[in-house]
Design a protein around this motif. Structure first.
Motif, mmCIF file in Angstrom:
data_model
loop_
_atom_site.group_PDB
_atom_site.id
_atom_site.type_symbol
_atom_site.label_atom_id
_atom_site.label_comp_id
_atom_site.label_asym_id
_atom_site.label_seq_id
_atom_site.Cartn_x
_atom_site.Cartn_y
_atom_site.Cartn_z
ATOM 1 N N LYS A 35 6.471 -4.963 -7.114
ATOM 2 C CA LYS A 35 5.429 -6.062 -7.692
ATOM 3 C C LYS A 35 5.262 -6.711 -6.515
ATOM 4 O O LYS A 35 4.517 -8.260 -6.716
ATOM 5 C CB LYS A 35 5.881 -6.758 -8.943
ATOM 6 C CG LYS A 35 6.441 -6.128 -10.167
ATOM 7 C CD LYS A 35 6.929 -6.889 -11.234
ATOM 8 C CE LYS A 35 7.218 -5.977 -12.321
ATOM 9 N NZ LYS A 35 7.933 -6.928 -13.489
ATOM 10 N N LEU A 36 5.347 -6.402 -5.320
ATOM 11 C CA LEU A 36 5.106 -7.113 -4.165
ATOM 12 C C LEU A 36 3.421 -7.091 -3.866
ATOM 13 O O LEU A 36 3.049 -6.343 -4.285
ATOM 14 C CB LEU A 36 5.826 -6.649 -2.908
ATOM 15 C CG LEU A 36 7.137 -6.797 -2.961
ATOM 16 C CD1 LEU A 36 7.624 -6.146 -1.911
ATOM 17 C CD2 LEU A 36 7.746 -8.280 -2.908
ATOM 18 N N ILE A 40 -0.315 -1.209 -4.938
ATOM 19 C CA ILE A 40 -1.354 -0.849 -5.686
ATOM 20 C C ILE A 40 -0.910 -0.459 -7.301
ATOM 21 O O ILE A 40 -0.030 0.468 -7.259
ATOM 22 C CB ILE A 40 -2.203 0.087 -5.232
ATOM 23 C CG1 ILE A 40 -2.626 -0.140 -3.707
ATOM 24 C CG2 ILE A 40 -3.275 0.890 -6.129
ATOM 25 C CD1 ILE A 40 -3.261 1.016 -3.040
ATOM 26 N N ARG A 41 -1.496 -0.939 -8.171
ATOM 27 C CA ARG A 41 -1.239 -0.725 -9.527
ATOM 28 C C ARG A 41 -2.395 -0.835 -10.270
ATOM 29 O O ARG A 41 -3.036 -2.017 -10.482
ATOM 30 C CB ARG A 41 -0.204 -1.871 -9.896
ATOM 31 C CG ARG A 41 0.008 -1.569 -11.420
ATOM 32 C CD ARG A 41 1.261 -2.604 -11.819
ATOM 33 N NE ARG A 41 2.301 -1.891 -12.053
ATOM 34 C CZ ARG A 41 3.573 -2.428 -12.419
ATOM 35 N NH1 ARG A 41 3.870 -3.718 -12.209
ATOM 36 N NH2 ARG A 41 4.585 -1.825 -12.766
ATOM 37 N N VAL A 42 -2.841 0.162 -10.650
ATOM 38 C CA VAL A 42 -4.050 0.540 -11.778
ATOM 39 C C VAL A 42 -3.734 1.143 -13.222
ATOM 40 O O VAL A 42 -3.017 2.094 -13.272
ATOM 41 C CB VAL A 42 -4.854 1.632 -11.186
ATOM 42 C CG1 VAL A 42 -6.320 1.610 -11.986
ATOM 43 C CG2 VAL A 42 -5.255 1.074 -9.718
ATOM 44 N N TYR A 50 0.282 4.190 -9.809
ATOM 45 C CA TYR A 50 1.071 2.992 -8.990
ATOM 46 C C TYR A 50 1.568 3.689 -7.716
ATOM 47 O O TYR A 50 2.170 4.859 -7.531
ATOM 48 C CB TYR A 50 2.479 2.877 -10.031
ATOM 49 C CG TYR A 50 3.415 2.250 -9.557
ATOM 50 C CD1 TYR A 50 3.311 0.757 -9.223
ATOM 51 C CD2 TYR A 50 4.682 2.475 -9.222
ATOM 52 C CE1 TYR A 50 4.234 -0.242 -8.725
ATOM 53 C CE2 TYR A 50 5.777 1.566 -8.751
ATOM 54 C CZ TYR A 50 5.435 0.246 -8.533
ATOM 55 O OH TYR A 50 6.193 -0.568 -8.002
ATOM 56 N N PHE A 51 1.273 2.799 -6.510
ATOM 57 C CA PHE A 51 1.582 3.232 -5.340
ATOM 58 C C PHE A 51 2.188 2.005 -4.628
ATOM 59 O O PHE A 51 1.209 1.091 -3.999
ATOM 60 C CB PHE A 51 0.368 3.736 -4.547
ATOM 61 C CG PHE A 51 0.457 4.425 -3.397
ATOM 62 C CD1 PHE A 51 1.455 5.569 -3.288
ATOM 63 C CD2 PHE A 51 0.144 3.797 -2.284
ATOM 64 C CE1 PHE A 51 1.580 6.137 -2.177
ATOM 65 C CE2 PHE A 51 0.366 4.456 -0.917
ATOM 66 C CZ PHE A 51 0.942 5.582 -0.951
ATOM 67 N N PRO A 52 3.489 1.817 -4.641
ATOM 68 C CA PRO A 52 3.918 0.676 -4.007
ATOM 69 C C PRO A 52 4.075 0.838 -2.521
ATOM 70 O O PRO A 52 5.105 0.895 -1.808
ATOM 71 C CB PRO A 52 5.311 0.636 -4.482
ATOM 72 C CG PRO A 52 5.646 2.101 -4.723
ATOM 73 C CD PRO A 52 4.481 2.828 -4.970
ATOM 74 N N THR A 55 6.324 -2.356 -0.737
ATOM 75 C CA THR A 55 7.702 -1.910 -1.227
ATOM 76 C C THR A 55 8.019 -0.868 -0.247
ATOM 77 O O THR A 55 9.306 -0.833 0.188
ATOM 78 C CB THR A 55 7.916 -1.592 -2.611
ATOM 79 O OG1 THR A 55 7.358 -2.612 -3.538
ATOM 80 C CG2 THR A 55 9.388 -1.360 -3.083
ATOM 81 N N LEU A 56 7.474 0.261 -0.125
ATOM 82 C CA LEU A 56 7.889 1.331 0.675
ATOM 83 C C LEU A 56 8.014 1.173 2.408
ATOM 84 O O LEU A 56 8.982 1.319 3.003
ATOM 85 C CB LEU A 56 6.903 2.384 0.636
ATOM 86 C CG LEU A 56 6.654 3.135 -0.751
ATOM 87 C CD1 LEU A 56 5.652 4.205 -0.915
ATOM 88 C CD2 LEU A 56 8.118 4.009 -0.910
ATOM 89 N N VAL A 57 7.103 0.105 2.700
ATOM 90 C CA VAL A 57 7.381 -0.233 4.121
ATOM 91 C C VAL A 57 8.288 -1.263 4.210
ATOM 92 O O VAL A 57 9.042 -1.130 5.096
ATOM 93 C CB VAL A 57 6.032 -1.355 4.481
ATOM 94 C CG1 VAL A 57 6.167 -1.773 5.749
ATOM 95 C CG2 VAL A 57 4.693 -0.074 4.452
#
Length: 75
Positions: A35-36, A40-42, A50-52, A55-57
């Motif tokens: 939730k940073l 991306i959250r649609v 949902y594409f974090p 968070t992944l970085v």
């Protein structure tokens, strides 16, 4: 397999165990993961994306730091 491969496997197992213990006991404190700002959250009626990215970085940087420290001190 040689001895250093066994050492890395043991170390990886310890890290996974510690992460599991951390998530088990602190799951209510870790709700910020995913939730940073920059994630991306649609959410629509019949569609959810949902594409974090952030968070992944963050996890990638943390994992690279851990691998760097392991190679530096255990090699």
């Amino acid at each position: 397999m040689n001895q250093s491969a066994g050492r890395y496997l043991i170390l990886a197992g310890i890290v996974v165990m510690l992460l599991g213990i951390l998530v088990y006991f602190l799951h209510d404190k870790l709700d910020w993961i995913g939730k940073l700002p920059g994630d991306i959250r649609v959410e629509k009626e019949n569609f959810r994306l949902y594409f974090p990215i952030t968070t992944l970085v963050l996890f990638s940087l943390l994992l690279n730091l851990i691998i760097f420290l392991i190679r530096r001190f255990f090699s």
